[in-house]
Design a protein around this motif. Structure first.
Motif, PDB file in Angstrom:
ATOM      1  N   ASP A  71      -3.282  -3.100  12.451  1.00 43.07           N
ATOM      2  CA  ASP A  71      -4.122  -4.165  13.003  1.00 43.07           C
ATOM      3  C   ASP A  71      -4.981  -3.680  14.166  1.00 43.07           C
ATOM      4  OD1 ASP A  71      -3.027  -5.879  11.144  1.00 43.07           O
ATOM      5  OD2 ASP A  71      -1.607  -6.784  12.528  1.00 43.07           O
ATOM      6  N   ASP A  72      -4.531  -2.638  14.893  1.00 51.21           N
ATOM      7  CA  ASP A  72      -5.303  -2.101  16.016  1.00 51.21           C
ATOM      8  C   ASP A  72      -6.580  -1.403  15.562  1.00 51.21           C
ATOM      9  OD1 ASP A  72      -3.324  -2.963  17.741  1.00 51.21           O
ATOM     10  OD2 ASP A  72      -2.382  -0.997  17.927  1.00 51.21           O
ATOM     11  N   LEU A  73      -6.627  -0.985  14.308  1.00 48.40           N
ATOM     12  CA  LEU A  73      -7.786  -0.239  13.806  1.00 48.40           C
ATOM     13  C   LEU A  73      -8.954  -1.146  13.434  1.00 48.40           C
ATOM     14  CD1 LEU A  73      -5.825   2.262  11.542  1.00 48.40           C
ATOM     15  CD2 LEU A  73      -6.621   2.631  13.890  1.00 48.40           C
ATOM     16  N   ILE A  74      -8.656  -2.406  13.131  1.00 53.51           N
ATOM     17  CA  ILE A  74      -9.704  -3.347  12.725  1.00 53.51           C
ATOM     18  C   ILE A  74     -10.625  -3.616  13.909  1.00 53.51           C
ATOM     19  CG2 ILE A  74     -10.176  -5.677  11.872  1.00 53.51           C
ATOM     20  CD1 ILE A  74      -7.456  -5.470  10.382  1.00 53.51           C
ATOM     21  N   GLY A  75     -11.917  -3.462  13.676  1.00 51.69           N
ATOM     22  CA  GLY A  75     -12.916  -3.674  14.714  1.00 51.69           C
ATOM     23  C   GLY A  75     -13.385  -2.407  15.399  1.00 51.69           C
ATOM     24  N   MET A 134       5.812  -7.284  22.264  1.00 50.72           N
ATOM     25  CA  MET A 134       4.751  -7.585  21.328  1.00 50.72           C
ATOM     26  C   MET A 134       5.310  -7.582  19.911  1.00 50.72           C
ATOM     27  SD  MET A 134       1.231  -5.502  20.688  1.00 50.72           S
ATOM     28  CE  MET A 134       1.565  -4.483  19.266  1.00 50.72           C
ATOM     29  N   ASP A 135       5.019  -8.620  19.156  1.00 49.64           N
ATOM     30  CA  ASP A 135       5.459  -8.669  17.767  1.00 49.64           C
ATOM     31  C   ASP A 135       4.566  -7.793  16.911  1.00 49.64           C
ATOM     32  OD1 ASP A 135       7.631 -10.308  18.081  1.00 49.64           O
ATOM     33  OD2 ASP A 135       6.573 -12.144  17.560  1.00 49.64           O
ATOM     34  N   THR A 136       5.184  -7.106  15.982  1.00 48.32           N
ATOM     35  CA  THR A 136       4.492  -6.221  15.057  1.00 48.32           C
ATOM     36  C   THR A 136       4.784  -6.682  13.637  1.00 48.32           C
ATOM     37  OG1 THR A 136       4.772  -4.399  16.590  1.00 48.32           O
ATOM     38  CG2 THR A 136       4.288  -3.819  14.328  1.00 48.32           C
ATOM     39  N   VAL A 137       3.803  -6.556  12.755  1.00 52.07           N
ATOM     40  CA  VAL A 137       3.995  -6.949  11.362  1.00 52.07           C
ATOM     41  C   VAL A 137       4.837  -5.893  10.659  1.00 52.07           C
ATOM     42  CG1 VAL A 137       2.867  -7.490   9.179  1.00 52.07           C
ATOM     43  CG2 VAL A 137       1.793  -8.182  11.338  1.00 52.07           C
ATOM     44  N   PHE A 138       5.977  -6.324  10.113  1.00 50.31           N
ATOM     45  CA  PHE A 138       6.846  -5.436   9.350  1.00 50.31           C
ATOM     46  C   PHE A 138       6.584  -5.546   7.855  1.00 50.31           C
ATOM     47  CE2 PHE A 138      10.531  -5.438  12.654  1.00 50.31           C
ATOM     48  CZ  PHE A 138       9.794  -4.611  13.471  1.00 50.31           C
ATOM     49  N   ALA A 139       6.202  -6.746   7.379  1.00 53.23           N
ATOM     50  CA  ALA A 139       6.005  -6.956   5.944  1.00 53.23           C
ATOM     51  C   ALA A 139       5.197  -8.228   5.701  1.00 53.23           C
ATOM     52  CB  ALA A 139       7.351  -7.063   5.232  1.00 53.23           C
ATOM     53  N   ARG A 140       4.619  -8.312   4.508  1.00 47.99           N
ATOM     54  CA  ARG A 140       3.956  -9.534   4.042  1.00 47.99           C
ATOM     55  C   ARG A 140       4.680  -9.971   2.791  1.00 47.99           C
ATOM     56  NH1 ARG A 140       0.708 -11.071   0.148  1.00 47.99           N
ATOM     57  NH2 ARG A 140       0.282  -8.960  -0.547  1.00 47.99           N
ATOM     58  N   LEU A 141       5.088 -11.252   2.765  1.00 42.01           N
ATOM     59  CA  LEU A 141       5.798 -11.765   1.598  1.00 42.01           C
ATOM     60  C   LEU A 141       4.843 -11.864   0.419  1.00 42.01           C
ATOM     61  CD1 LEU A 141       7.917 -14.595   3.260  1.00 42.01           C
ATOM     62  CD2 LEU A 141       8.553 -12.220   2.814  1.00 42.01           C
ATOM     63  N   GLY A 142       5.258 -11.317  -0.703  1.00 38.15           N
ATOM     64  CA  GLY A 142       4.441 -11.344  -1.914  1.00 38.15           C
ATOM     65  C   GLY A 142       4.970 -12.339  -2.924  1.00 38.15           C
ATOM     66  N   LYS A 143       4.880 -11.952  -4.193  1.00 33.41           N
ATOM     67  CA  LYS A 143       5.313 -12.833  -5.276  1.00 33.41           C
ATOM     68  C   LYS A 143       6.823 -13.051  -5.232  1.00 33.41           C
ATOM     69  CE  LYS A 143       4.170 -10.450  -8.755  1.00 33.41           C
ATOM     70  NZ  LYS A 143       3.876  -9.879 -10.055  1.00 33.41           N
ATOM     71  N   PRO A 144       7.255 -14.268  -5.565  1.00 30.95           N
ATOM     72  CA  PRO A 144       8.692 -14.487  -5.716  1.00 30.95           C
ATOM     73  C   PRO A 144       9.225 -13.625  -6.870  1.00 30.95           C
ATOM     74  CG  PRO A 144       7.561 -16.577  -5.512  1.00 30.95           C
ATOM     75  CD  PRO A 144       6.505 -15.515  -5.681  1.00 30.95           C
ATOM     76  N   HIS A 145      10.463 -13.206  -6.731  1.00 31.96           N
ATOM     77  CA  HIS A 145      11.127 -12.386  -7.743  1.00 31.96           C
ATOM     78  C   HIS A 145      12.381 -13.132  -8.164  1.00 31.96           C
ATOM     79  CE1 HIS A 145      12.285  -8.630  -9.735  1.00 31.96           C
ATOM     80  NE2 HIS A 145      13.506  -8.875  -9.312  1.00 31.96           N
ATOM     81  N   GLY A 146      12.384 -13.662  -9.377  1.00 33.24           N
ATOM     82  CA  GLY A 146      13.532 -14.431  -9.843  1.00 33.24           C
ATOM     83  C   GLY A 146      13.469 -15.869  -9.357  1.00 33.24           C
ATOM     84  N   ILE A 147      14.609 -16.571  -9.476  1.00 31.60           N
ATOM     85  CA  ILE A 147      14.620 -18.007  -9.157  1.00 31.60           C
ATOM     86  C   ILE A 147      15.382 -18.357  -7.879  1.00 31.60           C
ATOM     87  CG2 ILE A 147      14.364 -18.672 -11.575  1.00 31.60           C
ATOM     88  CD1 ILE A 147      17.405 -19.252 -11.587  1.00 31.60           C
ATOM     89  N   LYS A 148      15.940 -17.358  -7.200  1.00 34.32           N
ATOM     90  CA  LYS A 148      16.785 -17.635  -6.040  1.00 34.32           C
ATOM     91  C   LYS A 148      16.091 -17.378  -4.699  1.00 34.32           C
ATOM     92  CE  LYS A 148      21.024 -16.876  -8.576  1.00 34.32           C
ATOM     93  NZ  LYS A 148      22.266 -16.139  -8.658  1.00 34.32           N
ATOM     94  N   GLY A 149      14.757 -17.342  -4.679  1.00 35.81           N
ATOM     95  CA  GLY A 149      14.037 -17.216  -3.422  1.00 35.81           C
ATOM     96  C   GLY A 149      13.832 -15.794  -2.928  1.00 35.81           C
ATOM     97  N   GLU A 150      14.012 -14.825  -3.798  1.00 34.65           N
ATOM     98  CA  GLU A 150      13.792 -13.434  -3.407  1.00 34.65           C
ATOM     99  C   GLU A 150      12.301 -13.121  -3.536  1.00 34.65           C
ATOM    100  OE1 GLU A 150      16.514  -9.557  -4.039  1.00 34.65           O
ATOM    101  OE2 GLU A 150      15.766 -10.438  -5.894  1.00 34.65           O
ATOM    102  N   PHE A 151      11.799 -12.232  -2.689  1.00 33.92           N
ATOM    103  CA  PHE A 151      10.377 -11.858  -2.666  1.00 33.92           C
ATOM    104  C   PHE A 151      10.171 -10.379  -2.916  1.00 33.92           C
ATOM    105  CE2 PHE A 151      10.678 -15.382   0.301  1.00 33.92           C
ATOM    106  CZ  PHE A 151       9.537 -16.132   0.043  1.00 33.92           C
ATOM    107  N   THR A 152       9.046 -10.045  -3.557  1.00 30.87           N
ATOM    108  CA  THR A 152       8.515  -8.698  -3.446  1.00 30.87           C
ATOM    109  C   THR A 152       7.760  -8.705  -2.127  1.00 30.87           C
ATOM    110  OG1 THR A 152       6.441  -9.244  -4.567  1.00 30.87           O
ATOM    111  CG2 THR A 152       8.244  -8.419  -5.943  1.00 30.87           C
ATOM    112  N   VAL A 164      -7.765  -3.007   6.723  1.00 29.50           N
ATOM    113  CA  VAL A 164      -6.954  -1.849   6.365  1.00 29.50           C
ATOM    114  C   VAL A 164      -6.041  -2.267   5.224  1.00 29.50           C
ATOM    115  CG1 VAL A 164      -5.283  -0.139   7.151  1.00 29.50           C
ATOM    116  CG2 VAL A 164      -6.971  -1.038   8.761  1.00 29.50           C
ATOM    117  N   THR A 165      -6.008  -1.459   4.166  1.00 29.53           N
ATOM    118  CA  THR A 165      -5.094  -1.693   3.057  1.00 29.53           C
ATOM    119  C   THR A 165      -3.963  -0.698   3.173  1.00 29.53           C
ATOM    120  OG1 THR A 165      -6.864  -2.465   1.601  1.00 29.53           O
ATOM    121  CG2 THR A 165      -4.836  -1.723   0.549  1.00 29.53           C
ATOM    122  N   ASN A 166      -2.745  -1.218   3.216  1.00 24.05           N
ATOM    123  CA  ASN A 166      -1.557  -0.390   3.301  1.00 24.05           C
ATOM    124  C   ASN A 166      -1.236   0.120   1.907  1.00 24.05           C
ATOM    125  OD1 ASN A 166       1.796  -0.565   3.430  1.00 24.05           O
ATOM    126  ND2 ASN A 166       0.786   0.431   5.122  1.00 24.05           N
ATOM    127  N   GLY A 167      -1.229   1.432   1.714  1.00 25.97           N
ATOM    128  CA  GLY A 167      -0.964   2.004   0.398  1.00 25.97           C
ATOM    129  C   GLY A 167       0.325   2.795   0.372  1.00 25.97           C
TER     130      GLY A 167
END
Length: 166
Positions: A96-100, A1-19, A116-119
């Protein structure tokens, strides 16, 4: 089963790096350069090029994304990976299992988890109260002492005023 490790946020710089918004308790073990990850929505597999911490933010770059324009296009993509069975803990849940799940205070249903908001300090459960308003519940053991995925319920012991509508 695939699990979410991260969500890509805003780009950081000009070389394709993400927060990134980290969605795993072990980012340094699960987000490893050279490893390939599936994505949601499916933009094809991504091979992690670099992972580094900048202040309190994790920054990732991928072999397949080389500039800021492409990074903007795939922003908010989820990075998915496999977790070995031996890593799974008895008293742990995927967010994701907690939703619902239904939320109970004692024997009374008070609402349903809608998100769920990850803090950084703690996660927050978004609950739609039976009266229709949203309540944010800190996901800490003192307030959420019991999660029963099989029964589809969470038991809460809220502090005074937590469920009050504003």
């Amino acid at each position: 089963m695939d699990t979410v490790f991260a969500r890509l946020g805003k780009p950081h710089g000009i070389k394709g790096e993400f927060t990134v918004e980290v969605r795993t308790d072990r980012p340094d073990e699960r987000l490893v350069p050279g490893q390939s990850y599936s994505t949601d929505p499916d933009i094809g597999p991504l091979t992690l090029k670099t992972a580094r911490w900048h202040r309190d933010r994790l920054l990732l770059s991928f072999e397949e994304i080389s500039d800021r324009s492409r990074a903007e296009e795939v922003r908010n993509t989820l990075i998915l990976g496999e977790i070995a069975e031996e890593e799974e803990e008895d008293n742990a849940w995927y967010l994701d299992d907690l939703i619902g799940l239904d939320v109970f205070e004692g024997d009374a249903k008070v609402g349903t988890v809608t998100d769920v908001t990850n803090g950084v300090a703690q996660d927050l459960l978004h609950m739609e109260h039976v009266d229709g308003h949203e309540v944010l519940i800190p996901f800490v053991e003192q307030i959420v002492p019991d999660v029963d995925l099989d029964a589809g319920r969470i038991t809460v012991t809220p502090p005074a005023g937590l469920f009050d509508a504003e």
